[in-house]
Design a protein around this motif. Structure first.
Motif, PDB file in Angstrom:
ATOM      1  N   UNK A 125      14.393 -69.091 -44.602  1.00  0.00           N
ATOM      2  CA  UNK A 125      15.057 -69.151 -46.359  1.00  0.00           C
ATOM      3  C   UNK A 125      14.527 -70.182 -46.506  1.00  0.00           C
ATOM      4  N   UNK A 126      13.264 -69.948 -47.245  1.00  0.00           N
ATOM      5  CA  UNK A 126      12.039 -71.638 -47.275  1.00  0.00           C
ATOM      6  C   UNK A 126      12.004 -72.239 -46.990  1.00  0.00           C
ATOM      7  N   UNK A 127      12.993 -72.036 -45.625  1.00  0.00           N
ATOM      8  CA  UNK A 127      12.083 -73.152 -44.524  1.00  0.00           C
ATOM      9  C   UNK A 127      11.421 -73.188 -43.735  1.00  0.00           C
ATOM     10  N   UNK A 128      10.060 -74.102 -43.416  1.00  0.00           N
ATOM     11  CA  UNK A 128       8.899 -74.081 -43.481  1.00  0.00           C
ATOM     12  C   UNK A 128       9.301 -73.571 -41.448  1.00  0.00           C
ATOM     13  N   UNK A 129       8.497 -73.175 -40.789  1.00  0.00           N
ATOM     14  CA  UNK A 129       8.449 -72.965 -39.293  1.00  0.00           C
ATOM     15  C   UNK A 129       7.302 -72.844 -39.059  1.00  0.00           C
TER      16      UNK A 129
END
Length: 123
Positions: free
Chosen positions: A48-52
């Motif tokens: 969801x456009x969040x860095x993992x």
């Protein structure tokens, strides 16, 4: 793996390039809900456009970057496994097997821990 093609071309050593492609393919197959992206010339995966998690190739190792909290959360396992690390990354040596079990735990931790995160990086 098309999204990573240009980054992989920049890995000079053919054996390292092959292992890096194997690593990125593993993440894609193990976590199909994550999006492969390239930012700052580094292959990474987002949710969801969040860095993992992100990766970078160097001469002696591939750096695995789960953000600082990912390192601190798994610090005991990282050190018990004998991995060299900083506050931001773990170094997986090219001449050793990649620790996919640890990598899987880091990715799963970030997916859960950042489930409500609305920014790319943690604040």
């Amino acid at each position: 793996m098309e999204v990573f093609a240009e980054v992989l071309k920049k890995v000079d050593n053919p054996e390292h390039r092959e292992r890096m492609e194997e690593l990125l393919t593993w993440v894609s197959e193990e976590f199909p809900s994550l999006s492969p992206v390239v930012k700052w010339n580094q292959p990474m995966f987002t949710d969801r456009d969040t860095y993992i998690i992100g990766f970078s190739a160097s001469k002696k190792h591939v750096a695995v970057a789960p953000e600082q909290i990912g390192i601190s959360h798994f610090l005991e396992e990282i050190e018990e496994a004998g991995f060299d690390h900083t506050k931001e990354l773990v170094r997986f040596k090219w001449n050793s097997p990649f620790d996919y079990d640890l990598l899987k735990k880091m990715i799963e931790f970030n997916i859960v821990d950042k489930a409500d995160c609305t920014t790319f990086w943690r604040k």
